[in-house]
Design an enzyme around this catalytic site. Structure first.
Site, PDB file in Angstrom:
ATOM      1  N   ASP A   1      -8.159 -16.702 -15.609  1.00  0.00           N
ATOM      2  CA  ASP A   1      -7.771 -15.496 -16.699  1.00  0.00           C
ATOM      3  C   ASP A   1      -6.278 -16.125 -16.681  1.00  0.00           C
ATOM      4  O   ASP A   1      -5.171 -16.291 -15.646  1.00  0.00           O
ATOM      5  CB  ASP A   1      -7.892 -14.608 -15.605  1.00  0.00           C
ATOM      6  CG  ASP A   1      -7.797 -13.140 -16.290  1.00  0.00           C
ATOM      7  OD1 ASP A   1      -7.080 -13.140 -17.590  1.00  0.00           O
ATOM      8  OD2 ASP A   1      -7.767 -11.814 -15.845  1.00  0.00           O
TER       9      ASP A   1
ATOM     10  N   SER B   1      -5.311 -14.438  -8.543  1.00  0.00           N
ATOM     11  CA  SER B   1      -6.835 -14.507  -8.227  1.00  0.00           C
ATOM     12  C   SER B   1      -6.543 -14.486  -6.918  1.00  0.00           C
ATOM     13  O   SER B   1      -6.358 -14.289  -5.513  1.00  0.00           O
ATOM     14  CB  SER B   1      -7.628 -15.049  -8.960  1.00  0.00           C
ATOM     15  OG  SER B   1      -9.266 -14.902  -8.770  1.00  0.00           O
TER      16      SER B   1
ATOM     17  N   HIS C   1      -7.456 -10.114  -8.569  1.00  0.00           N
ATOM     18  CA  HIS C   1      -8.874 -10.918  -8.846  1.00  0.00           C
ATOM     19  C   HIS C   1      -9.164  -9.556  -7.128  1.00  0.00           C
ATOM     20  O   HIS C   1      -8.096 -10.654  -6.148  1.00  0.00           O
ATOM     21  CB  HIS C   1      -9.388 -11.026  -9.266  1.00  0.00           C
ATOM     22  CG  HIS C   1      -8.740 -11.630 -10.647  1.00  0.00           C
ATOM     23  ND1 HIS C   1      -8.891 -12.770 -10.883  1.00  0.00           N
ATOM     24  CD2 HIS C   1      -8.593 -10.679 -11.334  1.00  0.00           C
ATOM     25  CE1 HIS C   1      -9.067 -12.940 -12.488  1.00  0.00           C
ATOM     26  NE2 HIS C   1      -8.492 -11.224 -13.333  1.00  0.00           N
TER      27      HIS C   1
END
Lengths: 326, 194
Positions: B131, B11, B38
């Protein structure tokens, strides 16, 4: 007990569950891409406190309300208004000019889910002064999604995003003209529904919708396996007029299918294809699902109604002056 | 061969971390690699070009129902979940975001665990959310191998920390050690470049 050690069992259990659902209720998910279906089954298991997929099979068979919940999980699909604004821009700039001469325009939104895309389409058709001679057939296998679609009432939260999408898609009005904002909801301008028909139709089981000029089926086929994708492409090919357009989701393609030769690429990135004059070979034609009135599925019964409705609407459309009204 | 696929989740700060790993892998790397990164909206378009310039692997956004090929690095396309299927293909979904993310690392990792069992290596890199931790846990439960970027040296430690809290990682490594470890696991010589 550690059931992850039994992964092969799990796959077997998923297969049996999907067989059971098909046999008992006539909804065929056997040709869906497995990984997503499995996620949804597991979601329902965790909500309902069920430990094994075998437990889901039992509940599905003996507990109809539970099945309806699972069916709801299967049919959840997130959609938004003017998702991929560039695509809607392309419809305006490339597809509509090519079909605007038609006396009337028939559009099928296959797998319309909760309808956001159907209204997006109606909005740009209206802005391009084509809507009065258009009929949109919006179909989905989920009654629940269709009910939402028909109602046209959405949460207020994403409206800001939709408005931004709309502008990006080449919108020429103020997006707020198209809905009435309430406390938590946005009610879509009901006049947009004038030329829409919503009906149950299951792409996995049901048949052809004839004489379409444009088919939109975006981000539906990604949930299907290759075999079912091919079957659906056959269905679309049969349903499209020569020169009709097929629009897929940004990550979907007809190029890997058996019907690739039947389409010319219009816009690569927007996944817009045009049915060419290449005939469908007999071999492929034989594989195609054919509409028969003897459907055993619930969707089948309703499609017969819709066919009658379509004929009635066609009749009305043919009576309209073939000019760009509004 | 024991391993059949690698999944990577990253991310905030993830692009640099991913590059640090991918640039060390040869063009004929023997496994397919699927990646959820991400992204901020504005980096989406240049991402592929950027990676292609510096990475010898084939880099591309995953296509629906694409067959996994070795030497390929598949990125989850923006706004789609990426999943692995039992038949060694990739599939996409527009299901709702998971952990506020689409693509979500958990979705990729959980599907990879289901499809590949012990034959998958899951790698969690820098990030400012959690996540991927459940997905990595699933990979471990199914006998796969878990590698987590060292939170002390990661640009954003939250995601590695969440992964380590969720499951027992096999290796916790600085980002530039990860490709070497993967090579060791695969008994491969990894071409070292700067």
């Amino acid at each position: 007990m550690d059931y992850y050690d039994n992964d092969d069992n799990e796959n077997l259990e998923v297969t049996l569950l999907l067989e059971a659902i098909n046999a008992k209720y006539g909804y065929d998910f056997r040709s869906y891409a497995r990984a997503s279906i499995k996620r949804r089954i597991k979601h329902r298991m965790s909500v309902s406190g069920i430990k094994k997929i075998t437990g889901v099979i039992e509940r599905v068979i003996y507990d109809r309300p539970f099945f309806m919940e699972l069916l709801g999980d299967f049919s959840i699909s997130t959609t938004e208004m003017f998702r991929d604004p560039d695509f809607f821009q392309a419809l305006r700039k490339t597809v509509f000019p090519a079909i605007q001469h038609l006396p009337f325009i028939k559009i099928w939104v296959a797998g319309c889910s909760t309808g956001e895309e159907v209204y997006s389409l109606a909005i740009i058709l209206r802005e391009e002064k084509l809507y009065d001679k258009t009929m949109i057939y919006a179909t989905d296998y989920s009654e629940k999604s269709l009910a939402t679609a028909k109602e046209g009432v959405y949460g207020i939260k994403p409206i800001k995003k939709y408005a931004a999408n709309y502008i990006h898609a080449g919108g020429i009005q103020s997006f707020s003209d198209y809905f009435t904002a309430k406390t938590d909801t946005a009610v879509i301008d009901q006049s947009l529904r004038q030329n829409m028909v919503f009906s149950i139709h299951n792409l996995a089981a049901d048949g052809v919708f004839g004489e379409m000029n444009l088919i939109l089926c975006r981000n539906v086929l990604i949930y299907f396996n290759r075999e079912l994708q091919d079957k659906v492409f056959g269905l679309f090919t049969e349903s499209l007029e020569e020169g009709g357009y097929l629009c897929l989701g940004s990550k979907e393609t007809i190029r890997l299918s058996a019907f690739s030769d039947n389409y010319d690429e219009v816009l690569k990135d927007e996944k817009i294809y045009r049915r060419n004059t290449t005939p469908v070979s007999d071999a492929k034609a034989n594989d195609k699902p054919v509409v028969t009135p003897e459907f055993v599925t619930k969707g089948g019964e309703l499609i017969r109604d819709v066919k009658a409705k379509m004929e009635e609407l066609d009749h009305l459309l043919r009576g309209l002056p073939g000019k760009d009204a509004v | 061969m024991k391993y059949e696929a690698i999944v990577i989740g990253a991310s905030a700060g993830g692009l640099d971390a991913l590059k640090a790993i991918a640039t060390q892998l040869p063009a004929d790397f023997t496994l397919p690699i699927a990646v959820v990164l991400h992204l901020h909206r504005n980096t989406k378009n240049e991402l592929i070009a950027l990676l292609k310039r510096e990475v010898r692997l084939t880099v591309k956004y995953a296509e629906d129902k694409e067959k996994l090929k070795h030497g390929c690095l598949y990125l989850a396309p923006p706004d789609y979940h990426l999943l692995m299927e039992d038949d060694r293909t990739l599939s996409l979904s527009v299901d709702e975001p998971v952990n506020y993310s689409r693509p979500s690392i958990d979705v990729l990792f959980e599907s990879a665990a289901d499809a590949f069992g012990k034959h998958v290596i899951g790698i969690i890199l820098t990030g400012a959310n959690s996540d991927g931790s459940l997905g990595l846990k699933r990979i471990k439960e199914r006998g796969g191998t878990a590698i987590v970027e060292n939170p002390q040296s990661a640009q954003y430690p939250e995601m590695p920390l969440a992964a380590i809290a969720a499951t027992e990682a096999d290796y916790i490594l600085d980002v530039d050690e990860i490709a070497g470890k993967v090579g060791e696991l695969l008994r491969l010589d990894i071409c070292k470049t700067s």
